[in-house]
Motif scaffolding. Structure first.
Motif, PDB file in Angstrom:
ATOM      1  N   GLY A  87      -4.605  -5.024  12.734  1.00  0.00           N
ATOM      2  CA  GLY A  87      -4.205  -6.274  12.332  1.00  0.00           C
ATOM      3  C   GLY A  87      -3.383  -6.299  11.094  1.00  0.00           C
ATOM      4  N   LEU A  88      -3.744  -7.282  10.337  1.00  0.00           N
ATOM      5  CA  LEU A  88      -3.386  -7.186   8.834  1.00  0.00           C
ATOM      6  C   LEU A  88      -3.925  -5.933   8.010  1.00  0.00           C
ATOM      7  CD1 LEU A  88      -3.149 -10.788   7.696  1.00  0.00           C
ATOM      8  CD2 LEU A  88      -1.249  -9.355   8.297  1.00  0.00           C
ATOM      9  N   SER A  89      -4.978  -5.605   8.424  1.00  0.00           N
ATOM     10  CA  SER A  89      -5.832  -4.774   7.766  1.00  0.00           C
ATOM     11  C   SER A  89      -5.347  -3.447   7.528  1.00  0.00           C
ATOM     12  CB  SER A  89      -7.284  -4.490   8.323  1.00  0.00           C
ATOM     13  OG  SER A  89      -7.886  -5.897   8.594  1.00  0.00           O
ATOM     14  N   ASN A  90      -4.221  -3.120   8.079  1.00  0.00           N
ATOM     15  CA  ASN A  90      -3.521  -1.569   8.044  1.00  0.00           C
ATOM     16  C   ASN A  90      -2.303  -1.462   7.141  1.00  0.00           C
ATOM     17  OD1 ASN A  90      -3.430   0.776   8.947  1.00  0.00           O
ATOM     18  ND2 ASN A  90      -3.105   0.624  11.090  1.00  0.00           N
ATOM     19  N   TYR A  91      -2.554  -1.352   5.768  1.00  0.00           N
ATOM     20  CA  TYR A  91      -1.437  -1.222   4.767  1.00  0.00           C
ATOM     21  C   TYR A  91      -1.920  -0.418   3.975  1.00  0.00           C
ATOM     22  CZ  TYR A  91      -5.346  -4.080   3.195  1.00  0.00           C
ATOM     23  OH  TYR A  91      -6.632  -4.485   3.084  1.00  0.00           O
ATOM     24  N   TRP A  92      -1.171  -0.138   2.745  1.00  0.00           N
ATOM     25  CA  TRP A  92      -1.417   0.834   1.659  1.00  0.00           C
ATOM     26  C   TRP A  92      -1.806   0.106   0.416  1.00  0.00           C
ATOM     27  CZ3 TRP A  92       1.526   0.342  -2.762  1.00  0.00           C
ATOM     28  CH2 TRP A  92       2.690  -0.309  -2.558  1.00  0.00           C
ATOM     29  N   GLY A  93      -2.529   0.943  -0.273  1.00  0.00           N
ATOM     30  CA  GLY A  93      -2.631   0.358  -1.679  1.00  0.00           C
ATOM     31  C   GLY A  93      -3.712  -0.814  -1.723  1.00  0.00           C
ATOM     32  N   MET A  94      -4.784  -0.693  -0.758  1.00  0.00           N
ATOM     33  CA  MET A  94      -5.663  -2.078  -0.954  1.00  0.00           C
ATOM     34  C   MET A  94      -6.755  -1.741  -2.446  1.00  0.00           C
ATOM     35  SD  MET A  94      -7.957  -3.361   2.090  1.00  0.00           S
ATOM     36  CE  MET A  94      -9.472  -1.920   2.117  1.00  0.00           C
ATOM     37  N   GLN A  95      -6.890  -2.805  -2.702  1.00  0.00           N
ATOM     38  CA  GLN A  95      -7.760  -2.859  -3.762  1.00  0.00           C
ATOM     39  C   GLN A  95      -9.070  -4.271  -3.365  1.00  0.00           C
ATOM     40  OE1 GLN A  95      -5.598  -3.706  -7.298  1.00  0.00           O
ATOM     41  NE2 GLN A  95      -6.308  -5.869  -7.203  1.00  0.00           N
ATOM     42  N   ILE A  96     -10.082  -3.983  -4.196  1.00  0.00           N
ATOM     43  CA  ILE A  96     -10.967  -4.934  -3.778  1.00  0.00           C
ATOM     44  C   ILE A  96     -11.409  -5.409  -5.296  1.00  0.00           C
ATOM     45  CG2 ILE A  96     -13.369  -5.227  -3.146  1.00  0.00           C
ATOM     46  CD1 ILE A  96     -12.746  -3.120  -1.007  1.00  0.00           C
ATOM     47  N   ASP A  97     -11.439  -6.727  -5.368  1.00  0.00           N
ATOM     48  CA  ASP A  97     -12.066  -7.492  -6.820  1.00  0.00           C
ATOM     49  C   ASP A  97     -13.351  -7.178  -7.002  1.00  0.00           C
ATOM     50  OD1 ASP A  97     -12.184  -9.470  -8.555  1.00  0.00           O
ATOM     51  OD2 ASP A  97     -10.668 -10.476  -8.002  1.00  0.00           O
ATOM     52  N   ASN A  98     -13.502  -6.759  -8.158  1.00  0.00           N
ATOM     53  CA  ASN A  98     -15.019  -6.598  -8.671  1.00  0.00           C
ATOM     54  C   ASN A  98     -15.548  -7.606  -9.223  1.00  0.00           C
ATOM     55  OD1 ASN A  98     -13.847  -6.439 -11.080  1.00  0.00           O
ATOM     56  ND2 ASN A  98     -13.978  -4.284 -11.322  1.00  0.00           N
ATOM     57  N   ASN A  99     -14.923  -8.985  -8.940  1.00  0.00           N
ATOM     58  CA  ASN A  99     -15.657 -10.102  -9.572  1.00  0.00           C
ATOM     59  C   ASN A  99     -15.932 -10.854  -8.493  1.00  0.00           C
ATOM     60  OD1 ASN A  99     -16.235 -11.847 -11.358  1.00  0.00           O
ATOM     61  ND2 ASN A  99     -14.136 -13.117 -11.288  1.00  0.00           N
TER      62      ASN A  99
END
Ligand SMILES: Cc1cc2nc3c(=O)[nH]c(=O)nc-3n(C[C@H](O)[C@H](O)[C@H](O)COP(=O)(O)OP(=O)(O)OC[C@H]3O[C@@H](n4cnc5c(N)ncnc54)[C@H](O)[C@@H]3O)c2cc1C
Length: 454
Positions: A87-99
């Motif tokens: 779905g939308l989960s296939n992309y480049w450059g994913m980052q996850i907020d550490n907050n």
């Protein structure tokens, strides 16, 4: 056909649930259309104009998403949906907020602890890059950044906090749904139905799932338990229909501005990452925003020249200077959300309303340009682009976890209010406040629910 547990979708939320669920269960049935699910009526052309070029490669899957889900989108709202594995989960450059902590404050302390533990497990399982700390537990898998970013990282600003994000990269690999599926899901324990879910009904403790196949032929599946992981928009649409709710519902999201700044010195990519290197967030929690920064690369340049056609003749020059270009996403607080969903008869409408938000975003851009100029890091010219509401691709918070048993809510186990056999594990159930990157917390929550699932 009556199945035991059925999950809808194969995005990162579903995969995170399935992965954990299969540790203690023999099998699970999945309804998720694959790449051969082709309608391609080609009606949604207006959606493609502003999309990054690597996403437009999925043109058929985007068309199929809107056609098979019967979703009509107005011109101002630029929501994106992709049908198929990931779905939308296939992309480049994913980052996850550490907050993430600030966003789970409203849950019971047990749920909060369980989500944080699941988040730690995800960080460790995929050896993601970055730093996360909660009480005396710490996760550190550092990555190198250029001195340009180090200058900002060391500074103390009055209104801004600078930090490194968590990146969904381990060594050279990014955590896509495709990788997750290939490497971590036991194929012997799953069965996938290449169908698109249209509606559900509840009868004598059984759930009737009405689907269509790729020829638009109706198929019915019965299940004892159903788990929704088909992304906020489709999940909300099916639940609104099921509960016969005709009112408009706000889809929470983070209005976004894309900016380009021009560095005075060359910036090196010291890791094989295309993700953003730095997060800059406002200290003001009542009007919070985040700015993420990444250096130019060929994928970004390709997207830009497709978007701004007059730059096409300069593509070669832009690529030559890509290491002097800094791109950022400015993401606003979800209280500025301007996307709505409404189900009416057999159609679903997603739309936005008139709003002057673009000005807010541009003021943040100007303020940040001044900060960079004061540090003598960039030239005074810059550029920005507002792609419309929904073009942030973060959709959430329509059916939130809540204690007060509202009709459109789930309990802390993510069971739909009044229907304990219906679970929701995607972004619909999380109403993000401080957190600006949904996917990490969505995955952690899905993993937590899989542990509780009986
Ligand atoms: C370009 C881009 C960049 C992003 N960057 C970030 C980022 O840096 N950080 C971050 O946190 N988030 C980011 N996001 C958002 C993030 O990808 C989403 O929050 C995440 O993908 C949501 O996962 P999901 O599993 O809930 O939904 P999805 O990934 O959308 O998965 C939905 C699944 O349901 C299936 N489905 C849809 N309709 C039906 C139906 N009718 N019947 C059956 N199955 C159906 C689809 O085929 C798909 O398998 C980004 C998104 C994009 C597109």
């Amino acid at each position: 056909m009556e199945l035991q547990t059925v999950i809808i979708g194969t995005g990162l939320s579903s995969l995170s649930f399935i992965d954990k669920y299969l540790e203690k269960n023999k099998k699970i049935d999945i309804i998720s259309p694959d790449k051969d699910f082709l309608y391609d009526f080609g009606k949604n052309k207006h959606l493609f104009n502003d999309l990054p070029y690597h996403i437009t490669k999925n043109k058929n899957k985007i068309n199929n998403y809107f056609e098979s889900n019967n979703i009509t989108v107005n011109k101002n709202s630029k929501i994106l949906g992709i049908l198929g594995l990931g779905g939308l989960s296939n992309y480049w450059g994913m980052q996850i907020d550490n907050n993430i902590i600030d966003d789970i404050k409203y849950l019971s302390s047990k749920t909060k602890k369980d989500i944080i533990n699941s988040f730690f497990e995800i960080l460790k399982k995929f050896r993601l890059k970055g730093y996360f700390k909660f009480k005396n537990k710490e996760y550190l898998n550092n990555y190198k950044i250029d001195s340009f970013y180090k200058i900002l990282l060391k500074k103390k600003f009055k209104n801004l906090l600078v930090s490194k994000p968590i990146l969904a990269y381990s060594k050279k690999k990014k955590l896509t749904a495709d990788l997750y599926f290939r490497r971590y899901i036991d194929k012997k324990k799953i069965r996938i139905y290449n169908l698109s879910v249209q509606e559900i009904f509840y009868n004598e403790n059984k759930i009737k799932i009405k689907c269509v196949d790729s020829n638009n032929k109706e198929k019915i599946i019965f299940a004892k338990k159903l788990v929704f992981g088909c992304g906020t928009i489709v999940t909300t649409k099916i639940i609104l229909k099921f509960l016969n709710i005709k009112n408009e519902v706000k889809i929470k999201h983070h209005p976004r501005l894309v900016s380009a700044f021009f560095s005075k010195k060359k910036i090196h990519n010291l890791e094989n990452l295309q993700a953003s290197q730095l997060n800059i967030r406002s200290k003001n929690k009542n009007n919070s925003f985040i700015i993420d920064l990444r250096t130019g690369n060929e994928t970004i340049i390709e997207s830009i020249v497709r978007l701004k056609k007059y730059l096409m003749p300069f593509k070669f020059i832009l690529n030559f200077f890509k290491n002097y270009l800094i791109f950022s996403n400015i993401l606003l607080d979800s209280k500025f959300s301007n996307l709505f969903i409404k189900v009416s008869k057999n159609k679903t409408y997603v739309y936005s309303k008139k709003s002057g938000l673009e000005k807010n975003l541009k003021n943040i851009h100007k303020g940040f340009l001044n900060v960079l100029k004061q540090e003598n890091l960039v030239f005074s010219f810059s550029n920005n682009f507002f792609g419309g509401y929904g073009n942030d691709f973060h959709y959430f918070g329509t059916i939130p976890i809540s204690k007060n048993k509202k009709r459109l809510s789930v309990n802390e186990k993510c069971q739909l209010n009044g229907y304990p056999n219906i679970y929701i594990i995607d972004g619909s159930v999380l109403d993000f406040k401080e957190n600006k990157y949904p996917v990490g917390l969505v995955m952690a929550n899905a993993r937590r629910v899989a542990k509780l699932f009986k």
